[in-house]
Design a protein around this motif. Structure first.
Motif, short mmCIF file in Angstrom:
data_model
loop_
_atom_site.label_atom_id
_atom_site.label_comp_id
_atom_site.label_asym_id
_atom_site.label_seq_id
_atom_site.Cartn_x
_atom_site.Cartn_y
_atom_site.Cartn_z
N ASP A 106 0.81 -1.22 0.00
CA ASP A 106 0.00 0.00 0.00
C ASP A 106 0.84 1.27 0.00
O ASP A 106 0.31 2.37 -0.16
CB ASP A 106 -0.97 0.01 1.20
N GLU A 107 2.16 1.13 0.14
CA GLU A 107 3.05 2.29 0.10
C GLU A 107 3.85 2.37 -1.20
O GLU A 107 4.67 3.26 -1.38
CB GLU A 107 4.04 2.23 1.28
N TRP A 108 3.58 1.43 -2.10
CA TRP A 108 4.44 1.24 -3.26
C TRP A 108 4.50 2.49 -4.14
O TRP A 108 5.58 3.00 -4.47
CB TRP A 108 3.94 0.05 -4.07
N LYS A 109 3.35 3.01 -4.51
CA LYS A 109 3.33 4.18 -5.40
C LYS A 109 4.01 5.38 -4.75
O LYS A 109 4.79 6.10 -5.38
CB LYS A 109 1.88 4.54 -5.77
N ASP A 110 3.71 5.59 -3.49
CA ASP A 110 4.32 6.72 -2.78
C ASP A 110 5.83 6.56 -2.70
O ASP A 110 6.59 7.52 -2.88
CB ASP A 110 3.71 6.83 -1.38
#
Length: 867
Positions: A177-181
């Motif tokens: 869930d933090e990948w894009k950021d």
């Protein structure tokens, strides 16, 4: 004036005679060893006081399971056939000494237990028991006092940690869930481009194969140890290179989600997954590398893998991880410091376990074990922050020391770097190797550590950001000012690349006090190390000395150098330990690098200190301030025949013979206490040796150099003058003694250094250079004294010989020294400054420092030891 730095530890002991001895001003130890290869005592010890962390209960293995160590690379593990899956222990603890009320009782499969909640302050009682055939054999009741203290290190239970573990993938090298950021934040950081450059190059580079392992030298090797060591090295040459290439692809995929990296990475991992089945692939590092790649690929490429590929990777992880866990289970947790495991393989199993948790049933056990053994034993294995294996091998632990607790911190929200060990370890990392300087010279391969390498700088950078330590931050800034991209050299280094950590962590380097605010010296009593400097600001003008007298003895990568010192100027060695680390138990390495004859200490009748934990020293007293410093090392128990079963076995495997001809014989030493007084920031030290044997012996005083030959001058019959030089500095040693000394210098090793292992990628074996060795031998005497004044200084400013006054005192550089060199009478010295209000007195029972009107009285104190 800066604050006087005094370090103290709670005194604990496993033996009643130790407890009694601590009441004495001079402690005479009779223990065969202070540390054990495998745990011999419960922890916390009876009557212990714990105030810095949550209590972890630990106890010895059953005697039929007490296998000491992992043998050498390539040899089979000779562990007794006990079904460890059926081993059970019982633990109970209560604040009622009779265990009648408020009792917590648990069964465990490992010889340790971490309570889910920290014990409340107060007095607690606990017992462990071995469960056999349904019956419990209880050990004695232990008492521990738990004190409350703000900031006490109390990490969460595994249950609390797992409650926050994401269900999806990836979840190890980043959270899904933090990948894009993460991808967006990383675009501004240099490390991203480093990984992508490497990955793009890999896409154009054909893979190597295990068929490329060079076996050409096997026919020239003479025993199984050499063959296995050679094949381990050559197979690692191929596998480590391909690991770096494939890991670059995995990192590039996580940074970009570009499928070209994923597709090539998947293809390569599936090819490599079975390489450990090749007969020429040796060693646990190779096995763990393949486990690492399989688990990284499974977690990172999860959404791009088909069912067949996932099954293949899970099958490989199950086998490789299972073998690794079987090796650790009911062995590692009791081991003094199983090198490879703490360096890399535990970290790799930890990450593998979390990557497949929920997908592979066995991972439930692996996660439980890895997390709880970390809480019980790591990160330091002792409290003072030092590293007994020495500076060369310390950096092999770098990724483990950062990545494992950082992952636990991210998952749990608890700061695992609040463990007080890390602040001590920063001091170790700084004091044992200042900026741009040679390391302190302890542990295997110490000669290769010519300046703090990029891995070490990356480690200090990480700890500065994570702990707020400004000394570490200043160290990093000083280095990067000279070489801005220095940390890039560690990119994809198997043990030490922290570039990925820096992509994840956005904490800045802290601002504040720098290195010049540090004290002149620091002592690590549990590890048995000390070092002192004269100039933190300019390495070119820094005179440094290091010292070792260690409870760990000479096991693992440690050396038989109890009560040995090294001197340095301008970051380069002067009087310095000699010999070459060719291979762990190579004959030259054992006789001329590990053995006592290689170090600046004492031989007795030409005989050295034991190999193993039995050859121990320790530091009973120490003091450090700007105006004066003091360290007392005791190596009275270090000498004698090699009796360690572990090292006797290794000797047989490697054709190393522990004979009188090679330097080991019956012990005749009763006392060897070496005092070193640091005379302010002058570059002067005073060394005083008090020696006693059970019969008249020859005492052999040793000095060595590795860069230039020594010069020896005996023109003044009151002392022997020995000088060591490097390019810009010199150490002048003035040796005084009880009687007349016979001296000898040589440039030949006791046993030649033959390079049979370390070829370059073209197969060329570089020759090892000779070193220079000085020996001063006394007449036979039962009691003897040496006193040495060492002046370490810039080469362009020659040292003045000490002045001998009419009353026998020695005057040197603003200091007056009175010393008893006679064999009769109590050992003693008195030193005072003619310029400052400071003096030091030693009369056997106590050492007294007077500084600016304050008096400090030192008597022997045992450090806290655990194993």
């Amino acid at each position: 004036m800066k604050k006087v730095l005094l370090i103290s530890f709670v005194i604990l002991s496993a033996a009643a005679q130790m407890t009694y001895a601590q009441k004495q001003a001079v402690i005479k130890l009779t223990e065969t060893m202070l540390m054990h290869e495998m745990r011999a005592t419960p922890y916390p010890l009876d009557k212990a006081v714990v105030n810095d962390r949550a209590v972890s209960f630990q106890w010895p293995l059953r005697s039929d399971m007490n296998s000491q160590d992992s043998p050498l690379d390539g040899f089979e593990h000779k562990v007794k056939k006990v079904d460890k899956t059926k081993v059970t222990y019982r633990l109970r603890y209560s604040q009622d000494s009779g265990f009648k009320s408020g009792v917590t009782q648990v069964d465990t499969r490992w010889p340790f237990y971490n309570p889910e909640k920290p014990l409340a302050p107060g007095v607690w009682y606990w017992q462990f028991g071995y469960v056999e055939d349904g019956q419990v054999v209880w050990g004695s009741t232990q008492q521990v006092t738990v004190e409350d203290r703000p900031g006490k290190f109390c990490p969460p239970s595994l249950k609390a940690l797992l409650a926050k573990l994401p269900a999806g993938h990836p979840r190890v090298w980043m959270m899904k869930d933090e990948w894009k950021d993460f991808m967006n934040r990383s675009k501004e950081k240099a490390e991203r481009q480093w990984y992508l450059e490497r990955a793009d190059k890999v896409l154009q580079t054909p893979m190597k194969s295990v068929k490329d392992i060079n076996t050409s030298q096997v026919k020239n090797l003479k025993n199984e140890m050499q063959i296995n060591s050679y094949l381990t090295r050559e197979s690692r040459r191929i596998i480590d290179a391909e690991e770096g290439n494939t890991e670059a692809l995995i990192r590039a995929w996580l940074l970009t989600q570009d499928t070209k990296y994923a597709d090539e990475g998947i293809k390569r991992v599936l090819i490599m997954a079975g390489w450990d089945k090749d007969k020429n692939v040796k060693g646990d590092f190779n096995a763990s590398t393949l486990l690492s790649l399989c688990s990284m690929a499974y977690d990172s490429f999860y959404d791009r893998l088909d069912a067949s590929q996932k099954k293949t990777l899970l099958d490989e992880i199950k086998v490789k991880g299972g073998e690794m866990y079987d090796n650790f289970n009911n062995r590692l947790e009791n081991h003094i410091a199983d090198n490879h495991v703490w360096q890399m393989t535990l970290r790799i199993l930890t990450m593998a376990a979390f990557s497949v948790y929920g997908d592979l049933p066995e991972a439930n056990t692996w996660v439980d074990y890895c997390y709880n053994v970390w809480l019980a034993r790591f990160p330091g294995l002792n409290k003072d922050g030092g590293w007994h294996n020495g500076d060369s091998y310390f950096t092999v632990n770098t990724r483990t020391l950062i990545e494992v607790p950082y992952y636990y911190s991210k998952l749990s929200g608890y700061d695992f770097f609040s463990d007080p060990w890390y602040q001590g370890n920063i001091m170790y990392t700084i004091f044992q190797q200042p900026p741009f300087s040679k390391s302190g010279g302890n542990g295997s391969s110490h000669q290769n550590v010519g300046r703090p390498n990029s891995i070490r700088i990356g480690y200090l950078d990480a700890l500065a950001r994570l702990t707020g330590n400004t000394y570490a931050a200043d160290f990093v800034r000083r280095t990067l000012k000279v070489e801005p991209e220095y940390m890039k050299k560690a990119l994809l280094s198997k043990p030490g690349d922290l570039a990925w950590f820096r992509l994840q962590c956005d904490k800045p380097l802290p601002e504040g006090e720098g290195l010049t605010a540090l004290p002149a010296g620091y002592v690590f009593p549990a590890t048995g190390l000390a070092s002192f400097q004269t100039n933190w600001d300019r390495v070119g003008g820094n005179a440094m000395w290091s010292f070792r007298s260690s409870p760990y003895g000479s096991t693992s990568h440690a050396l038989a150098n109890q009560n040995a010192f090294n001197t340095f100027y301008g970051g380069k060695p002067l009087f310095y330990s000699s010999g070459h680390h060719i291979e762990f138990t190579d004959v030259h390495s054992m006789l001329c690098h590990r053995a006592t004859r290689a170090h600046n200490t004492i031989l007795v009748n030409g005989m050295g200190q034991r190999i193993g934990t039995e050859g121990y020293g320790w530091i009973p007293r120490y003091y450090a301030s700007e105006k004066i410093g003091y360290v007392l090392g005791d190596a009275s128990n270090a000498y004698g025949k090699v009796i360690s079963p572990l090292w006797l076995t290794r000797g047989e495997q490697s054709e190393v013979h522990y004979t009188p001809e090679n330097g080991w014989d019956e012990n005749h030493v009763k006392t060897f206490r070496r005092h070193i007084v640091n005379l302010g920031k002058t570059g002067l030290i005073f060394v005083y040796d008090e020696l006693e044997a059970d019969e008249p012996v020859n005492w052999n005083y040793l000095l060595h150099t590795t860069e230039n030959p020594m010069t020896v001058n005996k023109a003044d019959n009151r002392f022997v003058h020995v000088q060591a030089t490097n390019r810009g500095g010199a150490s002048d040693a003035y040796l005084f003694s009880s009687g007349t000394l016979q001296t000898d210098t040589t440039s030949s090793f006791f046993y030649p250094a033959v390079n049979w292992l370390r070829a370059d990628d073209k197969g060329n074996f570089k020759k090892y250079p000779n070193h220079w060795h000085f020996t001063a031998t006394s007449e036979k005497a039962q009691v003897y004294r040496f006193a040495t004044i060492i002046n370490t200084h810039a080469l362009k400013y020659p040292a003045k010989d000490p002045e001998i006054l009419s009353d026998g005192r020695i005057k040197v550089g603003g200091w007056l020294i009175s010393v008893n060199l006679k064999s009769n009478g109590a050992p003693s010295f008195f030193i005072r400054s003619t310029k400052e209000k400071v003096n030091i007195t030693y009369k056997g029972e106590a050492t007294i420092v007077n500084e600016d009107g304050y008096e400090t009285v030192m008597r022997d104190t045992l450090p806290e030891l655990e194993i």
